[in-house]
Design an enzyme around this catalytic site. Structure first.
Site, PDB file in Angstrom:
ATOM      1  N   VAL A  11      11.655   2.262  -1.423  1.00 53.71           N
ATOM      2  CA  VAL A  11      11.095   3.557  -1.827  1.00 53.71           C
ATOM      3  C   VAL A  11      12.199   4.486  -2.350  1.00 53.71           C
ATOM      4  CG1 VAL A  11       9.933   5.629  -0.946  1.00 53.71           C
ATOM      5  CG2 VAL A  11       9.100   3.366  -0.320  1.00 53.71           C
ATOM      6  N   ARG A 144       4.129  -0.599  -4.797  1.00 53.62           N
ATOM      7  CA  ARG A 144       4.034  -1.953  -4.252  1.00 53.62           C
ATOM      8  C   ARG A 144       5.335  -2.679  -4.522  1.00 53.62           C
ATOM      9  NH1 ARG A 144      -0.543  -3.291  -8.385  1.00 53.62           N
ATOM     10  NH2 ARG A 144       0.837  -1.881  -9.483  1.00 53.62           N
ATOM     11  N   PHE A 239      -7.607  -7.171  -4.112  1.00 52.13           N
ATOM     12  CA  PHE A 239      -7.502  -7.296  -2.642  1.00 52.13           C
ATOM     13  C   PHE A 239      -8.684  -8.038  -2.028  1.00 52.13           C
ATOM     14  CE2 PHE A 239      -3.637  -5.290  -1.111  1.00 52.13           C
ATOM     15  CZ  PHE A 239      -3.106  -4.962  -2.345  1.00 52.13           C
ATOM     16  N   CYS A 250       4.666  -3.165   5.700  1.00 49.80           N
ATOM     17  CA  CYS A 250       3.859  -1.934   5.768  1.00 49.80           C
ATOM     18  C   CYS A 250       2.469  -2.070   6.361  1.00 49.80           C
ATOM     19  CB  CYS A 250       3.798  -1.295   4.390  1.00 49.80           C
ATOM     20  SG  CYS A 250       5.416  -0.662   3.930  1.00 49.80           S
ATOM     21  N   LYS A 310       4.832 -12.067  -0.162  1.00 50.36           N
ATOM     22  CA  LYS A 310       3.955 -12.095  -1.347  1.00 50.36           C
ATOM     23  C   LYS A 310       4.846 -12.424  -2.538  1.00 50.36           C
ATOM     24  CE  LYS A 310       4.156  -7.373  -3.034  1.00 50.36           C
ATOM     25  NZ  LYS A 310       3.399  -6.250  -3.513  1.00 50.36           N
ATOM     26  N   ARG A 317       9.974  -9.626   5.514  1.00 50.20           N
ATOM     27  CA  ARG A 317       9.579  -8.874   6.708  1.00 50.20           C
ATOM     28  C   ARG A 317       8.114  -9.162   7.013  1.00 50.20           C
ATOM     29  NH1 ARG A 317      11.736  -2.889   5.184  1.00 50.20           N
ATOM     30  NH2 ARG A 317      10.991  -3.511   3.142  1.00 50.20           N
TER      31      ARG A 317
HETATM   32  P1  NAD Z   1      13.939   0.120   3.654  1.00 52.33           P
HETATM   33  O1  NAD Z   1      14.166  -0.441   4.988  1.00 52.33           O
HETATM   34  O2  NAD Z   1      13.968  -0.759   2.456  1.00 52.33           O
HETATM   35  O3  NAD Z   1      14.996   1.299   3.360  1.00 52.33           O
HETATM   36  C1  NAD Z   1      15.261   2.347   4.247  1.00 52.33           C
HETATM   37  C2  NAD Z   1      16.730   2.748   4.063  1.00 52.33           C
HETATM   38  O4  NAD Z   1      16.974   3.966   4.761  1.00 52.33           O
HETATM   39  C3  NAD Z   1      17.728   1.717   4.646  1.00 52.33           C
HETATM   40  O5  NAD Z   1      18.590   1.281   3.627  1.00 52.33           O
HETATM   41  C4  NAD Z   1      18.476   2.512   5.737  1.00 52.33           C
HETATM   42  O6  NAD Z   1      19.833   2.141   5.862  1.00 52.33           O
HETATM   43  C5  NAD Z   1      18.323   3.926   5.225  1.00 52.33           C
HETATM   44  N1  NAD Z   1      18.524   4.998   6.225  1.00 52.33           N
HETATM   45  C6  NAD Z   1      18.162   5.029   7.533  1.00 52.33           C
HETATM   46  N2  NAD Z   1      18.502   6.225   8.086  1.00 52.33           N
HETATM   47  C7  NAD Z   1      19.071   6.976   7.102  1.00 52.33           C
HETATM   48  C8  NAD Z   1      19.594   8.308   7.032  1.00 52.33           C
HETATM   49  N3  NAD Z   1      19.594   9.115   8.093  1.00 52.33           N
HETATM   50  N4  NAD Z   1      20.092   8.733   5.858  1.00 52.33           N
HETATM   51  C9  NAD Z   1      20.109   7.927   4.766  1.00 52.33           C
HETATM   52  N5  NAD Z   1      19.633   6.657   4.775  1.00 52.33           N
HETATM   53  C10 NAD Z   1      19.102   6.195   5.921  1.00 52.33           C
HETATM   54  O7  NAD Z   1      12.554   0.904   3.718  1.00 52.33           O
HETATM   55  P2  NAD Z   1      11.417   1.025   2.600  1.00 52.33           P
HETATM   56  O8  NAD Z   1      10.684  -0.261   2.502  1.00 52.33           O
HETATM   57  O9  NAD Z   1      11.991   1.657   1.381  1.00 52.33           O
HETATM   58  O10 NAD Z   1      10.426   2.055   3.326  1.00 52.33           O
HETATM   59  C11 NAD Z   1      10.813   3.386   3.573  1.00 52.33           C
HETATM   60  C12 NAD Z   1       9.577   4.188   3.984  1.00 52.33           C
HETATM   61  O11 NAD Z   1       8.631   4.195   2.911  1.00 52.33           O
HETATM   62  C13 NAD Z   1       8.809   3.608   5.178  1.00 52.33           C
HETATM   63  O12 NAD Z   1       8.225   4.683   5.877  1.00 52.33           O
HETATM   64  C14 NAD Z   1       7.708   2.770   4.529  1.00 52.33           C
HETATM   65  O13 NAD Z   1       6.569   2.619   5.347  1.00 52.33           O
HETATM   66  C15 NAD Z   1       7.382   3.612   3.313  1.00 52.33           C
HETATM   67  N6  NAD Z   1       6.855   2.861   2.159  1.00 52.33           N
HETATM   68  C16 NAD Z   1       7.362   1.632   1.832  1.00 52.33           C
HETATM   69  C17 NAD Z   1       6.876   0.957   0.710  1.00 52.33           C
HETATM   70  C18 NAD Z   1       7.374  -0.409   0.330  1.00 52.33           C
HETATM   71  O14 NAD Z   1       6.775  -1.029  -0.554  1.00 52.33           O
HETATM   72  N7  NAD Z   1       8.424  -0.940   0.928  1.00 52.33           N
HETATM   73  C19 NAD Z   1       5.892   1.570  -0.084  1.00 52.33           C
HETATM   74  C20 NAD Z   1       5.416   2.837   0.281  1.00 52.33           C
HETATM   75  C21 NAD Z   1       5.907   3.491   1.392  1.00 52.33           C
HETATM   76  C1  UGA Z   2       1.298  -2.226   0.127  1.00 47.80           C
HETATM   77  C2  UGA Z   2       0.345  -1.374  -0.724  1.00 47.80           C
HETATM   78  O1  UGA Z   2      -0.300  -2.206  -1.683  1.00 47.80           O
HETATM   79  C3  UGA Z   2       1.105  -0.246  -1.426  1.00 47.80           C
HETATM   80  O2  UGA Z   2       0.201   0.584  -2.154  1.00 47.80           O
HETATM   81  C4  UGA Z   2       1.829   0.587  -0.374  1.00 47.80           C
HETATM   82  O3  UGA Z   2       2.585   1.616  -0.982  1.00 47.80           O
HETATM   83  C5  UGA Z   2       2.751  -0.321   0.424  1.00 47.80           C
HETATM   84  O4  UGA Z   2       1.980  -1.389   1.043  1.00 47.80           O
HETATM   85  C6  UGA Z   2       3.436   0.408   1.530  1.00 47.80           C
HETATM   86  O5  UGA Z   2       2.931   1.370   2.050  1.00 47.80           O
HETATM   87  O6  UGA Z   2       4.497  -0.073   1.854  1.00 47.80           O
HETATM   88  P1  UGA Z   2       3.031  -4.195  -0.389  1.00 47.80           P
HETATM   89  O7  UGA Z   2       3.286  -4.230   1.087  1.00 47.80           O
HETATM   90  O8  UGA Z   2       4.155  -4.226  -1.342  1.00 47.80           O
HETATM   91  O9  UGA Z   2       2.199  -2.865  -0.767  1.00 47.80           O
HETATM   92  O10 UGA Z   2       2.132  -5.457  -0.701  1.00 47.80           O
HETATM   93  P2  UGA Z   2       0.617  -5.772  -1.112  1.00 47.80           P
HETATM   94  O11 UGA Z   2       0.593  -6.258  -2.490  1.00 47.80           O
HETATM   95  O12 UGA Z   2      -0.286  -4.674  -0.766  1.00 47.80           O
HETATM   96  O13 UGA Z   2       0.337  -7.031  -0.132  1.00 47.80           O
HETATM   97  C7  UGA Z   2       0.368  -6.872   1.278  1.00 47.80           C
HETATM   98  C8  UGA Z   2      -0.035  -8.166   1.946  1.00 47.80           C
HETATM   99  O14 UGA Z   2      -1.428  -8.437   1.734  1.00 47.80           O
HETATM  100  C9  UGA Z   2       0.704  -9.418   1.445  1.00 47.80           C
HETATM  101  O15 UGA Z   2       1.008 -10.265   2.530  1.00 47.80           O
HETATM  102  C10 UGA Z   2      -0.298 -10.076   0.512  1.00 47.80           C
HETATM  103  O16 UGA Z   2      -0.132 -11.484   0.386  1.00 47.80           O
HETATM  104  C11 UGA Z   2      -1.604  -9.758   1.239  1.00 47.80           C
HETATM  105  N1  UGA Z   2      -2.776  -9.768   0.330  1.00 47.80           N
HETATM  106  C12 UGA Z   2      -2.894  -8.875  -0.672  1.00 47.80           C
HETATM  107  C13 UGA Z   2      -3.790 -10.715   0.567  1.00 47.80           C
HETATM  108  O17 UGA Z   2      -3.701 -11.553   1.497  1.00 47.80           O
HETATM  109  N2  UGA Z   2      -4.888 -10.695  -0.250  1.00 47.80           N
HETATM  110  C14 UGA Z   2      -5.034  -9.807  -1.273  1.00 47.80           C
HETATM  111  O18 UGA Z   2      -6.076  -9.859  -1.975  1.00 47.80           O
HETATM  112  C15 UGA Z   2      -4.015  -8.881  -1.485  1.00 47.80           C
END
Ligand code: NAD
Ligand code: UGA
Length: 402
Positions: A11, A144, A239, A250, A310, A317
């Site tokens: 993010v 995503r 989905f 997530c 995926k 994770r």
């Molecule tokens: P991530 O684990 O990839 O990255 C988080 C980063 O934050 C790490 O590199 C960590 O070292 C750093 N960090 C921790 N404490 C810190 C601090 N005090 N200052 C600066 N850096 C610090 O996490 P992510 O997947 O990017 O997710 C972040 C948030 O966004 C979560 O709440 C997640 O649920 C949400 N989110 C994730 C996704 C996704 O697709 N991964 C999509 C939407 C929302």
């Molecule tokens: C998901 C959401 O799609 C994002 O909008 C959101 O921002 C993000 O979580 C988040 O909050 O982190 P992501 O985790 O990247 O994104 O992956 P998805 O594409 O949503 O898939 C999630 C899981 O569902 C995977 O294991 C995938 O294989 C599974 N899936 C997805 C199914 O089994 N069937 C489907 O039809 C779709």
């Protein structure tokens, strides 16, 4: 206006890249020094197609730093740190609290925007935690993995949660000119929109997985059922793909965190209990299906296609593949894995052999399990593959083979 980004994960980097692409000066900080050193050399900490190019082509080069206070000194600070599951399933907010403390100390009065996924009430809690030295906004992220560039540049919607007018004006200025619907609301509502969205998508997957189970019993074709349902645009085709249950960093954590929050307020979200139960069952069933198809696993060589949770990502994770592999190894099998992007696994999966191609993975294997729906697997015919593995056993948990 200068933008600070705390956290250089999926993010954080998506956020930094999209603001830099729009001409903002961006300082992105992470406490993980080796991550920052890599980014300063132009290396991404994970695989994400197109993101490196977007970071490099930004109108303003992004400053990457391990000094959190440098990002905190910016006009507006976006908090993109992790919010993992605590042991009881609630969201662990310690990283968010620590980021907010740094920001309040360095730059009191600044706008601190929560992009991290946080339970309703967190923005207000954080504002109190730092004795109202920050104006806290909730601006959840919907990107995503595997589609970060597309989603960062063309978001489906922008949700702005604020509890004061001044912060709303700044947030409007930041997002002006973006061609996406904007939802303006209070912080709690914004925070809930994020959890409700992820929980709804997870529920849709559990629904189709239950229907898939029924299809197996009555001899119907779930793919055609899903297609037939999806053509109704009130339902939509997305989905509705059955599989080994949803994984990733997530969906499981966010559904659990919302359940926890609801319970702490005396509410029970029955539908989410079912969503999680079905998902856990689906993962266990996948393992059982593999065991039933293969019989005694001791000393058997099992090929696994796909490790990532995926396609289009190297993120493992909460990947369903790990649950299945863990069972295979526990039963004494030798696992040979192929994934286009994941080339190593952490302990306790060190004994997994990584093959350089799908073909190498099945060479001399007793059976094949398809765990991730990478496009390259879709060109293989199940009947051909059955001839290539010793026990003629191919378990396609994604229904991707021809
Ligand atoms: P991530 O684990 O990839 O990255 C988080 C980063 O934050 C790490 O590199 C960590 O070292 C750093 N960090 C921790 N404490 C810190 C601090 N005090 N200052 C600066 N850096 C610090 O996490 P992510 O997947 O990017 O997710 C972040 C948030 O966004 C979560 O709440 C997640 O649920 C949400 N989110 C994730 C996704 C996704 O697709 N991964 C999509 C939407 C929302
Ligand atoms: C998901 C959401 O799609 C994002 O909008 C959101 O921002 C993000 O979580 C988040 O909050 O982190 P992501 O985790 O990247 O994104 O992956 P998805 O594409 O949503 O898939 C999630 C899981 O569902 C995977 O294991 C995938 O294989 C599974 N899936 C997805 C199914 O089994 N069937 C489907 O039809 C779709």
């Amino acid at each position: 206006m200068t933008i600070g980004v705390l956290g250089a994960g999926y993010v954080g980097l998506g956020t930094a890249a999209s603001f830099a692409a729009r001409g903002f000066s961006v300082v992105c900080a992470d406490v993980n020094e080796s991550r920052i050193l890599g980014l300063q050399r132009g290396e991404l900490p994970f695989f994400e197609a197109g993101l490196q190019e977007l970071l490099v082509s930004a109108l303003n080069p992004i400053v990457f730093t391990a000094k959190v206070e440098e990002a905190c000194a910016c006009d507006v600070v976006f908090c993109c740190v992790g919010t993992p599951s605590a042991p009881d399933g609630s969201a662990d907010l310690s990283y968010v609290e620590s980021a907010a403390q740094s920001c309040a100390q360095k730059n009191p009065g600044t706008i601190f925007v929560l992009k991290s996924t946080v339970p309703p009430g967190t923005s207000q809690m954080i504002a109190e935690h730092v004795e109202h030295k920050l104006c806290v906004a909730a601006n959840p992220e919907f990107l995503r993995e595997g589609r970060i560039v597309e989603d960062a540049l063309n978001p489906s919607r922008i949700v702005i949660g604020v509890d004061d007018e001044k912060t709303l004006e700044v947030m409007r200025e930041i997002y002006q000119g973006i061609d996406a619907p904007i939802v303006e609301t209070d912080t709690k509502t914004a925070e809930l929109i994020k959890y409700a969205s992820n929980s709804f998508l997870a529920t849709k997957i559990s629904f189709i997985n239950e229907i898939a189970g029924l299809c197996d019993v009555i001899g119907a074709d779930v793919k055609t059922v899903a297609r037939g349902m999806g053509l109704d645009d009130r339902i939509g085709s997305k989905f509705l793909q059955p599989g080994p249950g949803f994984g990733g960093s997530c969906f499981p954590k966010d559904v659990r965190a919302l359940q926890c929050l609801a319970r702490s307020r005396g509410e029970n979200l029955e539908i989410l209990d079912a969503t999680m139960r079905v998902n856990d069952m689906r993962q266990k069933l996948s393992v059982l299906q593999v065991k039933e198809s293969l019989g005694d696993l001791g000393g058997k060589r099992i090929a696994v296609w796909g490790l990532a949770f995926k396609p289009e990502t190297d993120d493992i994770r909460d990947a369903p593949a790990l649950a299945v592999i863990s069972e295979l190894l526990g039963q004494g099998a030798i696992v040979v894995a192929y994934d286009p992007m994941v080339k190593a696994l952490p302990a306790p999966f060190f004994s997994v052999i990584h093959a350089p191609s799908p073909h190498d993975a099945i060479c001399d294997a007793d059976a094949l399990i398809v765990m991730t729906d990478w496009t390259e697997f879709s060109s293989y015919k199940k009947t051909d593959l059955k001839q290539k593995v010793r026990s003629h056993c191919v378990v396609d948990l994604r229904g991707i083979l021809k």
